[in-house]
Structures are given as C-alpha cells and as structure tokens.
Design an enzyme around this catalytic site. Structure first.
Site, PDB file in Angstrom:
ATOM      1  N   TRP A 131       0.877  -1.192   0.000  1.00  0.00           N
ATOM      2  CA  TRP A 131       0.000   0.000   0.000  1.00  0.00           C
ATOM      3  C   TRP A 131       0.908   1.235   0.000  1.00  0.00           C
ATOM      4  O   TRP A 131       1.802   1.341   0.876  1.00  0.00           O
ATOM      5  CB  TRP A 131      -0.843  -0.061   1.280  1.00  0.00           C
ATOM      6  CG  TRP A 131      -1.862   1.022   1.441  1.00  0.00           C
ATOM      7  CD1 TRP A 131      -2.757   1.482   0.520  1.00  0.00           C
ATOM      8  CD2 TRP A 131      -2.125   1.760   2.647  1.00  0.00           C
ATOM      9  NE1 TRP A 131      -3.556   2.452   1.065  1.00  0.00           N
ATOM     10  CE2 TRP A 131      -3.184   2.647   2.369  1.00  0.00           C
ATOM     11  CE3 TRP A 131      -1.567   1.754   3.930  1.00  0.00           C
ATOM     12  CZ2 TRP A 131      -3.698   3.523   3.325  1.00  0.00           C
ATOM     13  CZ3 TRP A 131      -2.080   2.622   4.868  1.00  0.00           C
ATOM     14  CH2 TRP A 131      -3.130   3.491   4.568  1.00  0.00           C
ATOM     15  N   ASP A 155      -0.574  -5.977   9.086  1.00  0.00           N
ATOM     16  CA  ASP A 155      -1.620  -5.002   8.764  1.00  0.00           C
ATOM     17  C   ASP A 155      -2.797  -5.793   8.201  1.00  0.00           C
ATOM     18  O   ASP A 155      -2.677  -6.428   7.145  1.00  0.00           O
ATOM     19  CB  ASP A 155      -1.080  -4.001   7.726  1.00  0.00           C
ATOM     20  CG  ASP A 155      -2.089  -2.903   7.406  1.00  0.00           C
ATOM     21  OD1 ASP A 155      -3.181  -2.887   8.013  1.00  0.00           O
ATOM     22  OD2 ASP A 155      -1.787  -2.060   6.536  1.00  0.00           O
ATOM     23  N   ALA A 189      -6.576  -5.219   7.141  1.00  0.00           N
ATOM     24  CA  ALA A 189      -7.606  -4.198   6.913  1.00  0.00           C
ATOM     25  C   ALA A 189      -8.830  -4.759   6.196  1.00  0.00           C
ATOM     26  O   ALA A 189      -9.784  -4.024   5.965  1.00  0.00           O
ATOM     27  CB  ALA A 189      -7.010  -3.049   6.097  1.00  0.00           C
ATOM     28  N   LYS A 201     -13.520  -1.217   6.237  1.00  0.00           N
ATOM     29  CA  LYS A 201     -14.087  -1.975   5.119  1.00  0.00           C
ATOM     30  C   LYS A 201     -15.109  -2.999   5.604  1.00  0.00           C
ATOM     31  O   LYS A 201     -16.217  -3.054   5.089  1.00  0.00           O
ATOM     32  CB  LYS A 201     -12.982  -2.692   4.347  1.00  0.00           C
ATOM     33  CG  LYS A 201     -11.658  -1.985   4.297  1.00  0.00           C
ATOM     34  CD  LYS A 201     -11.590  -0.914   3.245  1.00  0.00           C
ATOM     35  CE  LYS A 201     -10.360  -0.052   3.486  1.00  0.00           C
ATOM     36  NZ  LYS A 201      -9.870   0.669   2.359  1.00  0.00           N
TER      37      LYS A 201
HETATM   38  C1  LMR Z   1      -6.959   1.819  -0.552  1.00  0.00           C
HETATM   39  O1  LMR Z   1      -5.883   1.217  -0.575  1.00  0.00           O
HETATM   40  O2  LMR Z   1      -7.516   2.213  -1.604  1.00  0.00           O
HETATM   41  C2  LMR Z   1      -7.636   2.096   0.746  1.00  0.00           C
HETATM   42  O3  LMR Z   1      -6.917   1.521   1.778  1.00  0.00           O
HETATM   43  C3  LMR Z   1      -7.972   3.506   0.955  1.00  0.00           C
HETATM   44  C4  LMR Z   1      -6.769   4.359   1.236  1.00  0.00           C
HETATM   45  O4  LMR Z   1      -6.815   5.055   2.262  1.00  0.00           O
HETATM   46  O5  LMR Z   1      -5.809   4.341   0.473  1.00  0.00           O
END
Ligand code: LMR
Length: 394
Positions: free
Chosen positions: A127, A208, A210, A243
C-alpha cells in the site's frame, strides 16, 4: 514562514479519486480507491451499523472523554474477532486508533521508539501509504519481493530469499489477508514458513489486516495472523474496521501488541496510550462504539456477519464473471488469476501505458500499477471493462 513549505508528493490513490470525480463521462468506471460499492454503485451503511447507531442514539447519555486506549468493549470485541483464542488475553495490549492508518502509524512509531534507527521490511509492492508514512517518520525501508509478474501469484521463494537478508531486531510488515495492491495471498503452509523464519532470525512481525472477511471468510482471513501471533514471542497487529463494517469515515481501527512475556503488558499498553495522547489524545469513539455494540450483541453480530458474507460473495462473483468474460474474449486463460485473487484488489499486471489508455480512452480508472478495486464493478460494467482491457492491448 509558509513559503518554506515544499509540495508533498501526491498520494496516487487519492489523486485518482479526484481525477475520477472530474471526469464528465457517464460510462466511466471507478476501480481506484478501496471502497465497496453495491450493484447500484452505492457504498451502503450496513444494516447492523444503522441498528447500532439507533441504539447508541437512544441509550448514550454522555459524550465525555473515553480513555486513551479507547473503550474496552471495542478493543475486547475486536481482539476476539481477530485472534479468537489463539493468544492468551494477558499477552495482548490493544488500543483504539483513528482508523487502520492510525494503527499503522502508531505501530511504526512504536517500532521507532523501541529501536531508533531500526529497519522495516515491506513487500514490494505494498500500500503506497505504508511507504509514505515510513518515509515521513524517517524509518529505513527494506523491501522483499512478493509478486510474481508471470503467474500473478506470490513469488514465495523470492520473498523468503529476501527476508533471509533481514537482521535480528528488524521489523517485517505483512498483510494479514487480501494483499493490497496485488490480491495474491500466502497459504497456510507459507504462513508457517514465514513464522519459522521470523523466529529463526529473531524478527519482529507487524501485521496489517484491513480486509478481514473480504477474502475467504472472517475466520479464514484471520488464520495467518493467528498463526503468527501464536508462534512468535512478540508481534504487532494493525487492524481496520473501515471496510468490513463499512464505516470508512468514522476512522475506526486498533493496534495490538502481543508479548509472550506477559509481564511486559503494563509498560507496552502505557506506551501505546502515550503515543495516542501525543498524536490526538483520545481515539475517536463513535465508530468504535458501533463496532462494540455489534460484536457484543448476538443478533446484531449475526446480521453483520450475514451481510458481510453477501459482500464477500458478490466480490467473488464479480471476479469470476470478469475472468470468464476475458477468457471468452481472448480465448485464453491468461486472466484466470483474477478469480483466484482474494479481497478487494487485483493487480492486472499491465503496463502504465495501458493503464493510462484505459483511463483516457475508456474512462476506466485504476491505480497506475494496474491495481483494480473489484468492488467498484457490477454485472453490467464487467463486460465493458473486459472489452476495454482487450481493446487497450492488455
Ligand atoms: C486503498 O488502498 O484504496 C484504501 O486503503 C484507501 C486508502 O486510504 O488508500
């Protein structure tokens, strides 16, 4: 003074959100930010969330401060949801945070506090905000290979080879399930091998998680996290309710620190509470109270689980439909991996030029590395996307 500020690098995901909003085309398809949308393109408030909010509205008598660690009904409920009985409660320190991002940030800060100058290993890719926060905090980043561009699965041999370069005391960031951005995940045999390596090299895992409930199910998605938490002497777990409870804007998350040496708990918990105090004092309560109300009530919990399961199955259905449609259009199985990925995201594995063409010529918005949010699709848009992917030259 303000003139000394430098323009900060844009967040790729949030930038795409703005570009999509500015696009006047009716046929545009938003596969950018990780937000669930139903067949009507709406991000609904889950039934149990509405019911819990009504109950809170009726019963709540004060809005005075909670504690620095948040409400124990929330942290206790979330701990059971994530870990079941994998770890003894005396080993767990948990604090509520401002969303999953807040939990990640707090976890990184804790690592920095424990080992100034320490290093964190992250998957390549990960991410983008993981990297941005680590850079902001000045924590040294090491990367381990993760994604096999050929199979679009996990390149497990490369991952293990790279992690063998980690030194005792390094931290390793792992995605608990539904890897963001690839959708490619470890199986249980691989989780066990990772646990063995963490122990052998005395590394600190930070998980992590999520998207619990978006992959193979609530229990299945937590299995890797539970295995690590019960196998290593110490670990950190950052979780999000954005989520799976659909309460994105309420900013509800939790950081857990687990230590087999249970005598450590008071110090660890106190440090995490202090980090909350230094960042924003008390963590937000409304989302946490919704989650606690749902998790601690049998009927609301059952209804939430049923609706979450519908969401999960709808994403799996869209994956299969897209893979089938691409199979039909190309006459090949080269997109079959889309049905095998889990969670909201899949990395399509096409070049940035094709991603750009999809956006400019077909109004399809995906992140530059070709991450698609499967939950941005519906049965009407899947054939349009499949055709666009083929026409764009993928
Ligand atoms: C994403 O990866 O799109 C989500 O986790 C939202 C974000 O905050 O980036």
């Amino acid at each position: 003074m303000f003139e000394t500020l430098k323009k900060q690098p844009a967040d790729k995901i949030l930038q795409l959100m703005l570009m999509y909003a500015d696009d006047p085309r009716d046929q545009k398809i938003d596969l950018g930010v990780g937000v669930y949308k139903n067949a009507e393109g709406v991000t609904p408030i889950m039934r149990a969330v509405k019911a819990a909010e009504k109950r809170i509205w009726d019963e709540q008598t004060t809005k005075t401060y909670t504690g620095l660690t948040g409400d124990s009904a929330f942290t206790g409920g979330m701990t059971r949801l994530l870990l079941a009985d994998a770890v003894a409660p005396e080993a767990i320190s948990a604090v509520a945070t401002t969303g999953g991002t807040g939990a990640v940030r707090l976890g990184f800060e804790l690592i920095q506090m424990m080992k100034p100058g320490g290093r964190i290993w992250i998957s390549d890719p990960t991410w983008p905000n993981h990297i941005a926060i680590l850079n902001y905090l000045g924590i040294e980043i090491k990367t381990y290979r993760y994604f096999d561009a050929e199979t679009r699965g996990v390149d497990f041999d490369a991952m293990m080879e790279d992690l063998k370069g980690a030194e005792a005391g390094d931290a390793v960031l792992l995605h608990g399930c539904c890897h963001n951005p690839t959708g490619a995940n470890l199986n249980m045999v691989q989780w066990q091998e990772v646990a063995d390596l963490l122990n052998a090299r005395r590394l600190l895992p930070m998980i992590d998680i999520a998207y619990q409930g978006f992959g193979d199910g609530l229990e299945e998605d937590a299995a890797g996290t539970r295995l690590i938490a019960s196998s290593v002497p110490e670990c950190l777990i950052a979780s999000s309710c954005s989520k799976n409870f659909g309460i994105y804007r309420e900013r509800t998350g939790m950081l857990m620190a687990i230590s087999a040496d249970t005598a450590r708990k008071p110090l660890v918990l106190d440090t995490m509470a202090t980090l909350n105090r230094l960042a924003y004092s008390f963590p937000p309560d409304h989302g946490a109270r919704i989650v606690a109300t749902i998790l601690n009530d049998d009927a609301l919990r059952a209804d939430w689980m049923a609706e979450l399961e519908e969401v999960r199955l709808s994403m799996l259905g869209l994956r299969q439909q897209l893979a089938d449609e691409l199979q039909r259009l190309t006459g090949s199985d080269r997109f079959a991996f889309l049905a095998g990925h889990r969670g909201m995201f899949s990395r399509l594995g096409v070049s940035p030029e094709i991603v750009e063409r999809l956006r400019t010529d077909y109004g399809v918005y995906m992140v530059g590395d070709s991450r698609m949010n499967i939950a941005g699709l519906n049965s009407r848009t899947v054939p349009l996307l499949a055709q666009a992917i083929v026409d764009a030259g993928a």
